[in-house]
Design a protein around this motif. Structure first.
Motif, PDB file in Angstrom:
ATOM      1  N   ILE A  21      54.547  28.668  30.841  1.00 47.01           N
ATOM      2  CA  ILE A  21      54.538  27.810  29.655  1.00 47.01           C
ATOM      3  C   ILE A  21      55.991  27.623  29.222  1.00 47.01           C
ATOM      4  CG2 ILE A  21      54.070  27.807  27.170  1.00 47.01           C
ATOM      5  CD1 ILE A  21      51.356  28.760  27.631  1.00 47.01           C
ATOM      6  N   ASN A  22      56.340  26.424  28.862  1.00 45.68           N
ATOM      7  CA  ASN A  22      57.685  26.165  28.349  1.00 45.68           C
ATOM      8  C   ASN A  22      57.695  26.494  26.863  1.00 45.68           C
ATOM      9  OD1 ASN A  22      60.207  25.291  27.642  1.00 45.68           O
ATOM     10  ND2 ASN A  22      60.013  23.243  28.528  1.00 45.68           N
ATOM     11  N   TRP A  23      57.991  27.752  26.555  1.00 47.07           N
ATOM     12  CA  TRP A  23      57.937  28.227  25.173  1.00 47.07           C
ATOM     13  C   TRP A  23      58.960  27.539  24.285  1.00 47.07           C
ATOM     14  CZ3 TRP A  23      53.781  31.064  24.194  1.00 47.07           C
ATOM     15  CH2 TRP A  23      53.200  31.801  25.221  1.00 47.07           C
ATOM     16  N   LYS A  24      60.023  27.049  24.902  1.00 44.77           N
ATOM     17  CA  LYS A  24      61.098  26.444  24.110  1.00 44.77           C
ATOM     18  C   LYS A  24      60.780  25.007  23.684  1.00 44.77           C
ATOM     19  CE  LYS A  24      64.742  29.222  26.278  1.00 44.77           C
ATOM     20  NZ  LYS A  24      66.001  29.185  27.061  1.00 44.77           N
ATOM     21  N   ASP A  25      59.725  24.451  24.268  1.00 41.68           N
ATOM     22  CA  ASP A  25      59.409  23.050  23.977  1.00 41.68           C
ATOM     23  C   ASP A  25      57.917  22.863  23.732  1.00 41.68           C
ATOM     24  OD1 ASP A  25      59.330  20.307  23.717  1.00 41.68           O
ATOM     25  OD2 ASP A  25      59.426  19.929  25.873  1.00 41.68           O
ATOM     26  N   TYR A  26      57.494  23.025  22.489  1.00 49.18           N
ATOM     27  CA  TYR A  26      56.103  22.744  22.155  1.00 49.18           C
ATOM     28  C   TYR A  26      55.951  21.330  21.595  1.00 49.18           C
ATOM     29  CZ  TYR A  26      57.158  23.481  17.183  1.00 49.18           C
ATOM     30  OH  TYR A  26      57.670  23.378  15.914  1.00 49.18           O
ATOM     31  N   GLN A  27      57.073  20.655  21.380  1.00 50.67           N
ATOM     32  CA  GLN A  27      57.014  19.295  20.853  1.00 50.67           C
ATOM     33  C   GLN A  27      56.485  18.299  21.896  1.00 50.67           C
ATOM     34  OE1 GLN A  27      57.397  18.031  17.859  1.00 50.67           O
ATOM     35  NE2 GLN A  27      57.853  20.015  16.926  1.00 50.67           N
ATOM     36  N   THR A  28      56.797  18.538  23.181  1.00 54.24           N
ATOM     37  CA  THR A  28      56.327  17.620  24.225  1.00 54.24           C
ATOM     38  C   THR A  28      54.803  17.609  24.326  1.00 54.24           C
ATOM     39  OG1 THR A  28      58.382  17.795  25.494  1.00 54.24           O
ATOM     40  CG2 THR A  28      56.416  17.074  26.682  1.00 54.24           C
TER      41      THR A  28
END
Length: 290
Positions: A21-28
């Motif tokens: 999971i890309n924890w740094k990017d939940y906006q996408t």
């Protein structure tokens, strides 16, 4: 499964996560959900949540609304102290978009919890899958919904029918699940498969089941015993691992957390994708979009 004692004494962490999971990017993923549209005008994805009493179905709906509204949101009432299902009626939850003038193209349906003694009847869940249950119906644990009842939809539309079935399980009680409840889940899954309805499993309360996740939610796909239990449940009910998602619902917090959001958005994105595929297939069985 049912009856086996749970063992969560600091299970070892895997050196690398088995799912990323890309924890740094939940906006996408948030933007993906916010901009999601179905090809056919007027169609909606109906998401039916079911599972054992106290698993966190209503809390998951509230958590989704919290993420999409950008603040803690409580619409689906729940009670953590209830031994029996707090949800007694068939309830639909639409989610308004930020402009308050439109809704997301999906609706959640909450249903009475499963229980070997005082839960929703499997036959009523099957009727809901087929779109025969009208919102507001109060479930009767003694008898299923009759076709003579005013809450029975005799000729359901595509929007009345369920497009994705979500089984919500409490991770803390996963290994203690009653065999009768497990059999109910298998039977409901069988009917959903017969109807061509995709299925997803959500494991809630992972922070309570695994202490290391309370300290750092980003370890979720490194906890070896969680993966093992998910694999066992997958084998027990026949739902593949890529359709199973651990989450933490908002229950104690008064502010949002990006890691919690990331897990909720991960499963939500897959739910609407799978459900949307079901809507599109039934709208255009030939596979060609209009």
């Amino acid at each position: 499964m049912g009856g086996t004692q749970s063992t969560h004494e600091q299970p070892p962490l895997l050196s690398t996560p088995w799912r990323t999971i890309n924890w740094k990017d939940y906006q996408t993923p948030l933007q993906y959900v916010e901009s999601y549209k179905l090809p056919s005008e007027g169609k909606q994805i109906r998401i039916l949540l079911h599972g054992p009493v106290g698993a966190g179905k209503s809390s998951f709906i509230n958590s989704v609304q919290s993420v999409l509204h950008g603040r803690i949101y409580v619409q689906a009432l729940s009670d953590t102290g209830f031994k029996y299902s707090f949800t007694e009626k068939y309830t639909a939850y639409k989610i308004q978009k930020g402009d308050q003038k439109s809704f997301y193209p999906f609706v959640f349906n909450d249903i009475m919890g499963l229980s070997p003694v005082n839960g929703v009847l499997v036959d009523d869940v099957k009727l809901a899958l087929m779109g025969h249950v009208k919102e507001g119906y109060k479930f009767n644990i003694e008898s299923k919904l009759s076709d003579a009842d005013p809450h029975f939809i005799k000729s359901p539309t595509d929007n009345d029918k369920v497009h994705i079935l979500v089984c919500v399980i409490n991770a803390d009680n996963l290994t203690l699940m009653h065999q009768a409840t497990l059999q109910q889940i298998r039977e409901i899954r069988g009917k959903a498969s017969e109807l061509g309805i995709p299925q997803v499993v959500i494991l809630t309360k992972i922070d309570k089941a695994y202490p290391e996740l309370k300290e750092n939610l980003r370890n979720v796909y490194k906890v070896a015993s969680l993966k093992n239990q998910m694999e066992q449940f997958s084998a027990d009910v026949g739902i593949p691992m890529n359709c199973m998602f651990p989450v933490k619902n908002y229950s104690e917090e008064i502010e949002l957390n990006s890691d919690t959001d990331s897990l909720i958005l991960s499963v939500l994105r897959n739910i609407i994708n799978f459900g949307g595929d079901c809507v599109n297939f039934h709208t255009n069985p030939s596979g060609h979009l209009d």
